[in-house]
Design an enzyme around this catalytic site. Sequence first.
Site, PDB file in Angstrom:
ATOM      1  N   CYS A 166       0.711  14.626-124.982  1.00  0.00           N
ATOM      2  CA  CYS A 166       1.672  15.424-124.194  1.00  0.00           C
ATOM      3  C   CYS A 166       2.750  14.484-123.874  1.00  0.00           C
ATOM      4  O   CYS A 166       3.839  14.033-124.472  1.00  0.00           O
ATOM      5  CB  CYS A 166       1.154  16.029-122.967  1.00  0.00           C
ATOM      6  SG  CYS A 166       1.906  17.523-122.159  1.00  0.00           S
ATOM      7  N   ASP A 222       0.650  26.248-129.789  1.00  0.00           N
ATOM      8  CA  ASP A 222       1.035  25.379-128.485  1.00  0.00           C
ATOM      9  C   ASP A 222       2.261  26.188-128.077  1.00  0.00           C
ATOM     10  O   ASP A 222       3.428  26.210-128.621  1.00  0.00           O
ATOM     11  CB  ASP A 222       1.452  23.939-128.854  1.00  0.00           C
ATOM     12  CG  ASP A 222       1.923  23.145-127.524  1.00  0.00           C
ATOM     13  OD1 ASP A 222       2.513  23.468-126.474  1.00  0.00           O
ATOM     14  OD2 ASP A 222       1.606  22.071-127.679  1.00  0.00           O
ATOM     15  N   HIS A 255      -1.949  23.403-127.112  1.00  0.00           N
ATOM     16  CA  HIS A 255      -1.763  22.213-126.590  1.00  0.00           C
ATOM     17  C   HIS A 255      -2.802  21.767-125.861  1.00  0.00           C
ATOM     18  O   HIS A 255      -4.015  22.207-125.504  1.00  0.00           O
ATOM     19  CB  HIS A 255      -0.793  22.507-125.429  1.00  0.00           C
ATOM     20  CG  HIS A 255      -0.001  21.316-124.788  1.00  0.00           C
ATOM     21  ND1 HIS A 255       0.833  20.565-125.562  1.00  0.00           N
ATOM     22  CD2 HIS A 255      -0.212  20.741-123.597  1.00  0.00           C
ATOM     23  CE1 HIS A 255       1.526  19.614-124.790  1.00  0.00           C
ATOM     24  NE2 HIS A 255       0.774  19.724-123.622  1.00  0.00           N
TER      25      HIS A 255
END
Length: 288
Positions: A166, A222, A255
């Site tokens: 991330c 995502d 994600h």
Amino acid sequence: MLKDDIDSLSPARDFNRRSFVQTTVGSGFAAAVLPVTAQTVTTDTAGLEAGPVTIPVGDFAMPAYRAQPAGKQHLPVVLVASEIFGVHEHIADVCRRFAKAGYLAIAPELFVRQGNAGAYTEAARLIAEVVSKASDAQVMADLDATVAWAAAQGGDTARLAITGFCWGGRTTWRYVAHNPRVAAGVAWYGPVARAYHPGDKTIVELAAAIKAPVLALYGAADGGIPVETLTQLETALKAAGNLRSEFVVYPDTPHAFHADYRPSYRKAAAEDGWKRCLAWLAVHGVKA
């Protein structure tokens, strides 16, 4: 507000501050991700030297988590850049996984000047009050200091790699652009078309400076990282002559699919990504 960081958390959280809360670098879990799920992976320390260390950055003492095979020297070095939640138990576990594979893995606490990322219970506040204040310039300098520390500890920084998740995925791209000594990178679902700190460039804008091969691992579902932004970066990399980077986009995958302590975890994609990660390092000059 960064949608991918927030949406990947469960909408209803039962914050249990009596257990798992981060108290020191690499221990416990960040408050914003509690409760952790039953599928959380735990890697033991048998055969390892593992635990908190302190890295000098000028006059500043930066905490970090280090793991490596016990008694070994001249190990290849992997920098591990955390998510927005800082260096909590999951990031420490990733370091131990690398150590079990023969690496000196180090995860510096890159938000420590801005605050305690592990103590925040709300991702939106954490981003606004801590993450957005950590500039690329500061982070690059901290990672440079981490590499210097690794070399002083006997690590082989001629075999240097970086990986991250991330925010740390974006940091992976950014550090490869910054440091030509990096042999390879593995970026897990890091945003490429936006920056966290005001005024910093996006990864797409920095594509021409990315010379080393980067393995990009992303999820097609995502919500915060549109696939078209990955296409933009891939096109920009190729135009700049970087033909060795590779993009893997897992279908129907959200994600934070590697985060085994969160509901976003997808075992098949995570395990495939990890195998690809180790193979990528080995093929591109960072072999344990």
